[in-house]
Design an enzyme around this catalytic site. Structure first.
Site, PDB file in Angstrom:
ATOM      1  N   HIS A 248      -3.094  11.419   7.355  1.00 47.39           N
ATOM      2  CA  HIS A 248      -4.278  10.822   7.938  1.00 47.39           C
ATOM      3  C   HIS A 248      -4.858  10.362   6.650  1.00 47.39           C
ATOM      4  O   HIS A 248      -5.800   9.355   6.511  1.00 47.39           O
ATOM      5  CB  HIS A 248      -5.229  11.667   8.858  1.00 47.39           C
ATOM      6  CG  HIS A 248      -4.512  11.780  10.183  1.00 47.39           C
ATOM      7  ND1 HIS A 248      -3.533  12.619  10.499  1.00 47.39           N
ATOM      8  CD2 HIS A 248      -5.052  11.507  11.134  1.00 47.39           C
ATOM      9  CE1 HIS A 248      -3.192  12.469  11.550  1.00 47.39           C
ATOM     10  NE2 HIS A 248      -4.179  11.729  12.111  1.00 47.39           N
ATOM     11  N   ASP A 249      -4.701  10.990   5.437  1.00 47.90           N
ATOM     12  CA  ASP A 249      -5.393  10.547   4.115  1.00 47.90           C
ATOM     13  C   ASP A 249      -4.700   9.270   3.832  1.00 47.90           C
ATOM     14  O   ASP A 249      -5.363   8.426   3.174  1.00 47.90           O
ATOM     15  CB  ASP A 249      -5.096  11.536   3.120  1.00 47.90           C
ATOM     16  CG  ASP A 249      -5.872  11.443   1.881  1.00 47.90           C
ATOM     17  OD1 ASP A 249      -6.517  10.588   1.747  1.00 47.90           O
ATOM     18  OD2 ASP A 249      -5.779  12.377   0.848  1.00 47.90           O
ATOM     19  N   TYR A 266      -4.259   6.316  -1.732  1.00 50.84           N
ATOM     20  CA  TYR A 266      -4.364   7.434  -2.784  1.00 50.84           C
ATOM     21  C   TYR A 266      -4.531   8.584  -2.162  1.00 50.84           C
ATOM     22  O   TYR A 266      -5.354   9.082  -0.922  1.00 50.84           O
ATOM     23  CB  TYR A 266      -5.503   7.150  -3.799  1.00 50.84           C
ATOM     24  CG  TYR A 266      -5.172   5.621  -4.482  1.00 50.84           C
ATOM     25  CD1 TYR A 266      -4.305   5.692  -5.555  1.00 50.84           C
ATOM     26  CD2 TYR A 266      -6.078   4.678  -4.180  1.00 50.84           C
ATOM     27  CE1 TYR A 266      -3.985   4.426  -6.120  1.00 50.84           C
ATOM     28  CE2 TYR A 266      -5.746   3.434  -4.841  1.00 50.84           C
ATOM     29  CZ  TYR A 266      -4.806   3.196  -5.895  1.00 50.84           C
ATOM     30  OH  TYR A 266      -4.487   2.305  -6.486  1.00 50.84           O
ATOM     31  N   ASP A 268      -6.645  11.083  -1.978  1.00 48.90           N
ATOM     32  CA  ASP A 268      -8.147  11.301  -2.542  1.00 48.90           C
ATOM     33  C   ASP A 268      -8.851  11.987  -1.407  1.00 48.90           C
ATOM     34  O   ASP A 268     -10.182  11.962  -1.727  1.00 48.90           O
ATOM     35  CB  ASP A 268      -8.809  10.102  -2.809  1.00 48.90           C
ATOM     36  CG  ASP A 268      -8.731   8.851  -1.577  1.00 48.90           C
ATOM     37  OD1 ASP A 268      -8.108   9.178  -0.581  1.00 48.90           O
ATOM     38  OD2 ASP A 268      -9.065   7.552  -1.726  1.00 48.90           O
ATOM     39  N   SER A 270      -9.714  11.128   1.478  1.00 51.07           N
ATOM     40  CA  SER A 270     -10.678  10.274   2.225  1.00 51.07           C
ATOM     41  C   SER A 270     -10.654  10.659   3.679  1.00 51.07           C
ATOM     42  O   SER A 270     -12.033  10.481   4.300  1.00 51.07           O
ATOM     43  CB  SER A 270      -9.958   8.849   2.247  1.00 51.07           C
ATOM     44  OG  SER A 270      -8.494   8.867   2.764  1.00 51.07           O
ATOM     45  N   TYR A 411       6.561   9.358   7.813  1.00 52.60           N
ATOM     46  CA  TYR A 411       5.699  10.669   7.840  1.00 52.60           C
ATOM     47  C   TYR A 411       5.465  10.777   9.073  1.00 52.60           C
ATOM     48  O   TYR A 411       4.590  11.927   9.356  1.00 52.60           O
ATOM     49  CB  TYR A 411       4.256  10.115   7.272  1.00 52.60           C
ATOM     50  CG  TYR A 411       4.366  10.377   5.491  1.00 52.60           C
ATOM     51  CD1 TYR A 411       4.160  11.668   5.070  1.00 52.60           C
ATOM     52  CD2 TYR A 411       4.730   9.540   4.450  1.00 52.60           C
ATOM     53  CE1 TYR A 411       4.190  12.003   3.692  1.00 52.60           C
ATOM     54  CE2 TYR A 411       4.604   9.552   3.325  1.00 52.60           C
ATOM     55  CZ  TYR A 411       4.383  11.090   2.871  1.00 52.60           C
ATOM     56  OH  TYR A 411       4.297  11.266   1.405  1.00 52.60           O
ATOM     57  N   HIS A 414       6.334  14.401  14.316  1.00 55.34           N
ATOM     58  CA  HIS A 414       6.052  15.036  15.361  1.00 55.34           C
ATOM     59  C   HIS A 414       7.126  16.086  16.104  1.00 55.34           C
ATOM     60  O   HIS A 414       6.573  17.006  16.600  1.00 55.34           O
ATOM     61  CB  HIS A 414       6.078  13.838  16.390  1.00 55.34           C
ATOM     62  CG  HIS A 414       4.857  12.906  16.084  1.00 55.34           C
ATOM     63  ND1 HIS A 414       4.969  11.514  16.363  1.00 55.34           N
ATOM     64  CD2 HIS A 414       3.546  13.107  15.455  1.00 55.34           C
ATOM     65  CE1 HIS A 414       3.824  10.882  16.057  1.00 55.34           C
ATOM     66  NE2 HIS A 414       3.171  11.860  15.133  1.00 55.34           N
TER      67      HIS A 414
END
Length: 691
Positions: A248-249, A266, A268, A270, A411, A414
């Site tokens: 999710h970032d 990035y 980061d 977020s 990514y 699941h």
């Protein structure tokens, strides 16, 4: 030292007068042979007292080696690199032999320094440069070639002393809210709201007989009811809670435009801080550099297993712990404000503390990824002394980072969801489905018609309301304090969640085995809607075929359907739906490939790609590679992100131990802190025996 020379090199024995030796070498300069005799020559120079060998400029007294001592030490340290003697060096040596012996020795030492200085520090007190300049300054025009050969590499050395292009400017040490200006040369790369990039451009003809996305899910991915395959490596769901946070970032596809990524490219945090200044300020106290208690920005994490939001609380608390510590220490008065102070106003102090705390928190996040997450992926335990560290060698990121549509697919893990979380997520998806249809009791069709279809944010707000009503039961007053977590409630006075509940949510993932990921037919049915949407998105954006992606990674293409999965039913379904191996689409191939034998046991192509992506995400980030220094972070902050030596330089154990002081009885033991991503049960022991 060599005691003889090969019969075909026509060189004299090494023990002889240096002048004679130089003249003998002049007619035979094979580069491989040159190094052998070059070392002999340096050793002879080391002990030589030849007339006229005195240096024009003698070395300055120094505690470090000078003269031939430096030369010999450099040769020993750089023997491999010195073997790469090139034609320029050879030409210089040939010209040197026509000079007086004293000048020959001086220039030969200069050549030696030039060869070796890139791998062994130069002692400038040796005064080699000064001596060479004095010699060259006295030579006539007939030595112009020697002049060029000797000086041009020096000019190149001076030029290369300053790296180019310039990638790190003063005043750009903090992250922007939207991820822009990470690369100062290409400031828009990786900015939130940018389009996904394409990693592999397919040149193959389109498959005009693609199977329906639902059929792909049903035959290749769906986990049969009543079946569950515990992860054979003993990996738990806490690892995948972190993976969900990372995903999710990096990815937040715009529902209105699947080409567009609403978050930054990035690592980061977020989801914690938001993707623009407005979002960022919505979770800040705007005083003392602090975040609102236990708050984060990304609502999407609310509908994930509670342990994911609990990890957000960990990093939220870590930020506030850091900000308070920075102000308490106030290194060199750095955060003091007022007349004559480094900072003018309280508002500027808040910004300085916030941005510095954010970077240190980001450094902790990177530490967890390197020392816990990557270690688990490759199959070494978190308490191992080995770490695959992308920062072990310096990086000079020029271009920034941009995530691709292919990695958006890679990514999707699941299939890894544990048995308990799968059952819970099925209930969540049922509520979301009813909410979308307008059949949930709190979401009448009229509400959907008037609000949701006109604005995606409103649609999620309606889903959020349904979720809260069914799972959380948070009051309006509580929701004003921040986002909710299923299974706990905020303290209305402090705005914080109970320590015990956050640690309990994390332990729930810690104690729950993840599922096997590869081979297909192990994705919970709750993800049907999400996976079908992913397949269709992949097709709409024209991703390459599975084998094309393997070739891009320099992996051998798979030749038979039996090369994919161990399961005959998957092999048969692949053949019936795609016909030939090279027509298998990327999405399907990634999900059904065989698993690696150790570590996270990801499917082979997925596992290889994840490591490439992790290294690029970290090394392409200017902030992580250039600004994680004591100057930017303070001495305390720099030490904090480096972790605890007794925990193999991991910071995660300290965060769990110190940020939740009231979790006695539900916290982690010292042993558990060493193996946070493995289930603490007999299953783990059994699985390790299998390996």
């Amino acid at each position: 030292m060599l005691n003889s020379v090969s019969p075909n090199n026509n060189l004299p024995p090494p023990k002889m007068d240096i002048k004679e030796y130089l003249h003998a070498v002049e007619n035979r300069m094979d580069q491989q042979e040159l190094f052998k005799h070059f070392t002999i020559l340096v050793d002879n120079i080391k002990s030589s007292k030849a007339p006229g060998s005195a240096r024009a400029v003698e070395p300055t007294p120094s505690s470090n080696p000078t003269g031939s001592k430096w030369t010999w030490a450099a040769i020993k340290e750089n023997i491999k690199h010195a073997l790469n003697i090139n034609d320029t060096t050879v030409g210089a040596l040939r010209d040197i032999v026509s000079l007086p012996i004293g000048q020959q020795i001086t220039l030969l030492k200069a050549v030696t320094e030039r060869i070796l200085s890139s791998n062994f520090p130069v002692n400038d007190r040796n005064n080699t440069f000064e001596a060479v300049m004095e010699i060259l300054g006295k030579l006539g025009p007939e030595y112009s070639e020697l002049n060029t050969v000797v000086t041009q590499p020096l000019i190149a050395t001076f030029y290369n002393d300053l790296p180019k292009p310039y990638i790190n400017y003063v005043g750009h040490q903090f992250r922007t809210a939207d991820g822009s200006q990470n690369s100062l040369i290409y400031p828009e790369v990786g900015r939130a709201g940018s389009n996904y990039v394409r990693t592999v451009t397919s040149s193959s003809f389109n498959n005009e007989k693609l199977p329906p996305a639902k059929e792909v899910f049903d035959r290749l991915m769906r986990r049969p009811d009543g079946t569950f395959s515990p992860h054979e490596g003993g990996v738990n769901m806490l690892l995948f809670y972190l993976a969900i946070l990372i995903t999710h970032d990096l990815f937040s596809t715009d529902p209105k435009n699947p080409q567009r990524n609403l978050t930054t490219s990035y690592l980061d945090l977020s989801p914690l801080y938001g993707n623009n200044r407005e979002q960022q300020e919505s979770v800040r106290e705007m005083k003392g550099g602090l975040l609102k208690p236990d708050q984060w920005y990304d609502k999407r994490l609310v509908v994930q297993p509670s342990g994911v939001a609990a990890l957000m609380v960990v990093f939220s608390r870590n930020h506030n712990y850091i900000a308070k510590k920075l102000l308490e220490i106030n290194e060199n008065g750095r955060f003091s404000y007022g007349p004559g102070k480094p900072i003018a106003t309280e508002e500027e102090q808040d910004e300085a503390l916030f941005q510095t705390a954010r970077l240190i928190n980001n450094g902790c996040y990177a530490n967890v990824i390197i020392h816990d997450y990557i270690r688990t992926i490759i199959g070494t335990t978190a308490d191992s002394d080995f770490v695959l560290d992308p920062f072990a060698t310096p990086s000079n990121p020029i271009y920034g980072n941009a995530v691709s549509i292919e990695f958006n697919i890679i990514y999707r893990w699941h299939a890894a969801v544990g048995e308990k979380d799968a059952a819970w997520l099925k209930e969540v998806m049922d509520v979301i489905r009813d909410c979308r249809k307008g059949t949930y009791k709190q979401c009448p069709v009229s509400t959907l018609t008037s609000k949701a279809h006109s604005d995606n944010e409103s649609m999620f707000d309606i889903i959020f309301k349904c979720f809260n009503d069914h799972f959380v039961h948070a009051s309006e007053e509580e929701l004003e304090k921040g986002l909710p977590i299923a299974g706990t409630h905020r303290n209305l006075d402090t705005g914080s969640f109970p320590d015990v509940d956050i640690i309990k949510a994390i332990r729930y993932g810690f104690e729950q085995s993840a599922s096997e990921v590869g081979n297909g037919q192990n994705t919970p049915s709750a993800f049907e809607m999400i996976e079908i949407a992913g397949i269709n998105q992949s097709r709409a954006l024209g991703t390459c075929y599975f084998n094309e992606f393997r070739k891009f990674l320099n992996l051998m293409p798979l030749n038979k359907f039996s090369d994919f999965s161990e399961k005959p039913s998957v092999q048969k379904a692949l053949e019936e739906m795609y016909g030939t191996v090279d027509k298998v689409e990327l999405y399907a191939g990634l999900m059904v490939e065989r698993s690696k034998p150790i570590g996270l046991r990801l499917p082979y192509t997925m596992g290889r790609a994840i490591l490439s992506d992790a290294v690029n995400l970290l090394r392409n980030d200017r902030i992580l590679t250039k600004e994680m220094t004591p100057i930017t972070l303070t001495n305390w902050g720099f030490k904090y992100i480096r972790g605890e030596p007794e925990q193999n330089n991991r910071v995660f154990p300290r965060m769990l131990r110190e940020l939740f002081p009231d979790s006695a009885g539900t916290g982690f033991t010292d042993h558990e802190l060493k193996t946070l991503f493995n289930v603490p049960s007999a299953l783990n022991v059994k699985s390790n025996k299998k390996q």
